[in-house]
Design a protein around this motif. Structure first.
Motif: not given
Length: 183
Positions: A129-132, A135
């Motif tokens: 998962h990577e968000y802004k 990660s």
């Protein structure tokens, strides 16, 4: 006039070649992917810890992390928390009060008691998962049965300028694999 146009064209062409040559070099200076950063750290850390047992200790914070320049790989709050936990007695703040054997004698990053440099060749990492600027990376160690068998660890990283730094390492038992989502 034609002579000046030819010189201009040659100069522009030469500049374009230099730009094309330098462009790939500039992209390498950018941050690596989170999974590659995590895998690189774990390989270096595992090899260093295996070799560290036979080296003289300096009595510094570096001794807690097998001589690896840990500040390069983990966030400052995690470093402070680990140092406080490793140096406090009888238990550190990484140990929840309801489970005094949560970490036991195991290493925070590896969740194992022993380390073998050969294990570094059995590791793979995948960004889950990577968000802004955060990660989650799943590190999978396909260890032989004699070493305890396969082990998966969820590593949470935070972008710090041009690097990804670890801010939390979860036990596989605290997460649903393969997604690394907590219970």
């Amino acid at each position: 006039m034609r002579n000046k146009l030819t010189k201009y064209t040659v100069i522009v062409s030469v500049l374009n070649v230099f730009i094309l040559i330098l462009f790939p070099l500039s992209t390498q200076a950018q941050s690596t992917a989170p999974d590659q950063e995590v895998l690189g750290f774990y390989k270096k850390y595992m090899i260093a810890c295996d070799e560290f047992d036979n080296k003289p200790k300096k009595g510094t914070v570096d001794d807690l992390f097998c001589g690896v320049d840990i500040k390069r790989y983990i966030t400052e709050p995690l470093l402070k928390k680990l140092v406080r936990s490793y140096t406090s007695q009888p238990t550190g703040d990484l140990l929840p009060p309801w489970d005094p054997d949560y970490l036991g004698d195991s290493d925070y990053f590896l969740h194992t008691q022993d380390v073998d440099a050969q294990w570094s060749s059995f590791m793979t990492a995948k960004t889950i998962h990577e968000y802004k600027n955060t990660s989650v990376v799943r590190l999978f160690m396909d260890l032989p049965k004699s070493s305890g068998g396969p082990l998966a660890i969820c590593v949470r990283v935070l972008r710090d300028q041009d690097r990804w730094k670890i801010y939390q390492v979860d036990l596989a038992t605290d997460n649903y694999l393969p997604t690394c989502k907590g219970r």
